[in-house]
Design an enzyme around this catalytic site. Structure first.
Site, short mmCIF file in Angstrom:
data_model
loop_
_atom_site.label_atom_id
_atom_site.label_comp_id
_atom_site.label_asym_id
_atom_site.label_seq_id
_atom_site.Cartn_x
_atom_site.Cartn_y
_atom_site.Cartn_z
N ASN A 15 27.82 -38.60 -1.86
CA ASN A 15 26.82 -37.55 -2.07
C ASN A 15 27.10 -36.87 -3.41
OD1 ASN A 15 25.82 -34.81 -2.11
ND2 ASN A 15 25.48 -34.94 0.10
N LYS A 18 27.82 -33.06 -3.41
CA LYS A 18 29.17 -32.74 -2.92
C LYS A 18 30.22 -33.07 -3.97
CE LYS A 18 28.98 -33.38 2.06
NZ LYS A 18 29.44 -34.18 3.19
N ASP A 73 33.70 -33.36 5.57
CA ASP A 73 32.57 -33.53 6.49
C ASP A 73 32.02 -32.14 6.72
OD1 ASP A 73 30.93 -35.42 7.93
OD2 ASP A 73 31.49 -34.30 9.71
N SER A 74 30.74 -31.99 6.50
CA SER A 74 30.20 -30.65 6.61
C SER A 74 28.80 -30.70 7.19
CB SER A 74 30.19 -29.96 5.25
OG SER A 74 29.69 -30.83 4.27
N TYR A 162 20.81 -28.52 2.91
CA TYR A 162 20.06 -27.43 3.55
C TYR A 162 20.13 -26.11 2.77
CZ TYR A 162 20.00 -30.46 7.71
OH TYR A 162 19.80 -31.50 8.59
N ASP A 163 20.66 -26.15 1.55
CA ASP A 163 20.83 -24.91 0.77
C ASP A 163 19.56 -24.05 0.66
OD1 ASP A 163 23.49 -25.42 0.46
OD2 ASP A 163 23.39 -25.95 -1.66
N LYS A 183 27.28 -19.65 -5.88
CA LYS A 183 27.37 -20.27 -4.55
C LYS A 183 28.75 -20.87 -4.32
CE LYS A 183 26.36 -24.29 -2.06
NZ LYS A 183 26.10 -25.71 -2.13
N ARG A 189 32.63 -24.78 1.56
CA ARG A 189 33.55 -25.70 0.88
C ARG A 189 34.65 -24.90 0.15
NH1 ARG A 189 29.36 -28.60 -0.34
NH2 ARG A 189 29.39 -29.79 1.58
#
Length: 200
Positions: A15, A18, A73-74, A162-163, A183, A189
């Site tokens: 990703n 990420k 993993d989030s 989903y931010d 952010k 994170r």
């Protein structure tokens, strides 16, 4: 292993959002490798928790490359939806990981549950579990979270996932409306990074 200073690290994610964020949080002295350099596909994430899935990824990528691997993993938990999408957060975007589709599904599920959900405060949280593994051995595994609410419509083009629909507690803007630098110093994170730093 963990007594040595880590100077080379593989970030176990495909990703790009990420990868960008993790890279910005890591000490500059660490040489960072990404899975794309090795052309690696992600493993099947069949764990039941964020922790299990994070470890599946860090061990898998480490064994494939022989490098120490940091994986994340989030996901987003929405209390009103019994903590869904949770570990299935990315999967709600379908095979292509389309988060516009995932966000539409969140709103669809909220509407199904209560047509008037927009007039309520829909509590939610982002959770991140970071793990560091070397081959089959876990070096560290920590969790970070940030509490907040679901916005009644997507706002902002920054961030990823989903931010655009998540408003952190005590803030007015969604993560999607915030500058990345703002952010990155408050999200899930970052909270996990504060705990994992001592292993790096």
């Amino acid at each position: 292993m963990s007594k040595q200073k880590i100077n080379k690290l593989l970030i176990g994610t495909n990703n790009k959002g990420k990868l960008r964020e993790i890279r910005s949080l890591l000490p500059k002295s660490i040489k960072i490798h990404s899975t794309s350099e090795f052309n690696l596909k992600s493993p099947v994430e069949n764990g039941k928790t964020f922790k299990e899935n994070s470890l599946i990824k860090s061990k898998y990528f480490s064994k494939k490359t022989g490098l120490i691997c940091l994986a994340d993993d989030s996901g987003l938990e929405i209390d009103f939806l019994n903590k869904k999408p949770g570990i299935y957060s990315a999967r709600w975007g379908g095979r292509r990981g389309d988060f516009n589709k995932a966000i539409r599904r969140v709103y669809r599920e909220l509407n199904k549950k209560d047509k008037n959900w927009k007039s309520k405060k829909i509590k939610a949280r982002f959770i991140c579990v970071l793990s560091i593994s070397y081959l089959n051995k876990k070096i560290a595994c920590v969790m970070g979270k940030v509490e907040g609410y679901i916005s009644d419509k997507p706002k902002g083009k920054n961030g990823f996932g989903y931010d655009p629909i998540f408003i952190p507690e005590k803030k007015r803007k969604t993560f999607g409306e915030m500058k990345p630098s703002k952010k990155y110093i408050m999200d899930h994170r970052f909270q996990a990074f504060k705990k994992i730093k001592k292993f790096l």
